[in-house]
Design a protein around this motif. Structure first.
Motif, PDB file in Angstrom:
ATOM      1  N   ASP A  66      11.848   2.714  -7.561  1.00  0.00           N
ATOM      2  CA  ASP A  66      12.145   3.900  -6.788  1.00  0.00           C
ATOM      3  C   ASP A  66      13.563   4.798  -6.926  1.00  0.00           C
ATOM      4  OD1 ASP A  66       9.489   3.634  -5.918  1.00  0.00           O
ATOM      5  OD2 ASP A  66      10.107   2.745  -3.748  1.00  0.00           O
ATOM      6  N   VAL A  67      14.440   3.751  -7.048  1.00  0.00           N
ATOM      7  CA  VAL A  67      15.860   4.342  -7.255  1.00  0.00           C
ATOM      8  C   VAL A  67      16.008   4.900  -8.532  1.00  0.00           C
ATOM      9  CG1 VAL A  67      18.267   3.720  -7.291  1.00  0.00           C
ATOM     10  CG2 VAL A  67      16.988   2.935  -5.584  1.00  0.00           C
ATOM     11  N   THR A  68      15.470   4.460  -9.597  1.00  0.00           N
ATOM     12  CA  THR A  68      15.549   4.728 -10.932  1.00  0.00           C
ATOM     13  C   THR A  68      15.001   5.922 -11.171  1.00  0.00           C
ATOM     14  OG1 THR A  68      15.955   2.470 -11.630  1.00  0.00           O
ATOM     15  CG2 THR A  68      15.352   4.297 -13.288  1.00  0.00           C
ATOM     16  N   ILE A  69      13.631   6.129 -10.408  1.00  0.00           N
ATOM     17  CA  ILE A  69      12.840   7.447 -10.704  1.00  0.00           C
ATOM     18  C   ILE A  69      13.403   8.524  -9.890  1.00  0.00           C
ATOM     19  CG2 ILE A  69      10.787   8.502  -9.820  1.00  0.00           C
ATOM     20  CD1 ILE A  69       9.338   5.815 -10.331  1.00  0.00           C
ATOM     21  N   GLN A  70      14.156   8.210  -8.892  1.00  0.00           N
ATOM     22  CA  GLN A  70      15.081   9.412  -8.026  1.00  0.00           C
ATOM     23  C   GLN A  70      15.908   9.888  -8.876  1.00  0.00           C
ATOM     24  OE1 GLN A  70      16.516   8.284  -4.131  1.00  0.00           O
ATOM     25  NE2 GLN A  70      17.388  10.173  -3.824  1.00  0.00           N
ATOM     26  N   ARG A  71      16.750   9.034  -9.628  1.00  0.00           N
ATOM     27  CA  ARG A  71      17.951   9.256 -10.455  1.00  0.00           C
ATOM     28  C   ARG A  71      17.364  10.170 -11.558  1.00  0.00           C
ATOM     29  NH1 ARG A  71      19.585   4.441 -11.777  1.00  0.00           N
ATOM     30  NH2 ARG A  71      20.538   4.202  -9.810  1.00  0.00           N
TER      31      ARG A  71
END
Length: 236
Positions: free
Chosen positions: A120-125
């Motif tokens: 989730d964090v990587t997608i948001q980034r």
């Protein structure tokens, strides 16, 4: 009195002439809008190339990922390289996977939840990277006509003030000043229309890229979750 003195002064009604004869405030508005237009086009070109390159990288990575190559081999080939898009999601999840199984091998119970958070964090980034600077296009698209209208209103005020001072209301005297003022609105529309069209198109492409990232993340999470269950079953 020489009759030639009563003739109206010829005005240069070319675009450059309208700019040069405008008042300082209107000139400032025009220059600002032209600079914003140049910056908008720079963003449009940069984001168009970035999204095109991202789609191509996604296609290449998916071809390799679904070719049957070992996940460990693919991770070793990517972990030391700058990663973006799908490779970034893959490397982030595999890095968390490797950390959990290194050493004593404990922390497996909550590994699936940690991998989901990392994804989730990587997608948001990645979405923020693709979406960055697009807000400037939206701002110019919405504010550009109003900024141009401000220049027009100011220019018309200046024109009518000059008309009142000269006490000459002939069309030959009024028209150049009004044309100079309306030129500011034209520049505002020139900056705003491409910005709005490009913003809508680029946002749609970012949305498609985000959906593709999320779809791959869900599939990869399911693969890793299945392997986690298998390892836990063997350990039991």
């Amino acid at each position: 009195m020489n009759p030639a003195d009563a003739l109206p002064v010829a005005h240069d009604l070319s675009l450059w002439g309208l700019f040069m004869s405008a008042s300082p405030v209107v000139k400032l508005v025009m220059i600002g809008l032209l600079a914003a237009s140049v910056w908008c086009w720079a963003i449009i070109i940069d984001k168009t190339l970035l999204l095109r390159r991202t789609r191509a990288e996604m296609d290449r990575f998916e071809d390799v990922f679904w070719s049957g190559q070992s996940l460990d081999e693919l991770y070793r080939s990517l972990k030391d390289k700058p990663a973006a898009g799908l490779p970034a999601i893959f490397v982030a999840a595999m890095r968390e996977w490797k950390r959990s199984f290194e050493g004593s091998g404990r922390q497996v119970a909550s590994l699936a939840q940690r991998i989901d958070k990392v994804l989730d964090v990587t997608i948001q980034r990645e979405v923020e990277r693709l979406d960055s600077k697009l807000v400037f296009l939206a701002s110019i698209g919405s504010a550009g006509p109003y900024i141009g209208l401000f220049g027009t209103v100011w220019g018309i005020m200046t024109a009518f003030t000059s008309i009142a001072a000269s006490k000459n209301t002939s069309l030959a005297v009024v028209a150049p000043g009004i044309a100079e003022a309306l030129f500011a609105t034209a520049i505002g529309l020139f900056a705003a229309i491409p910005a709005v069209l490009a913003y809508n198109k680029l946002q749609a492409q970012v949305g498609k890229a985000q959906a593709r990232l999320e779809g791959f993340a869900d599939e990869f999470s399911a693969i890793l979750s299945r392997q986690i269950d298998e390892r836990m079953a063997l350990a039991a």
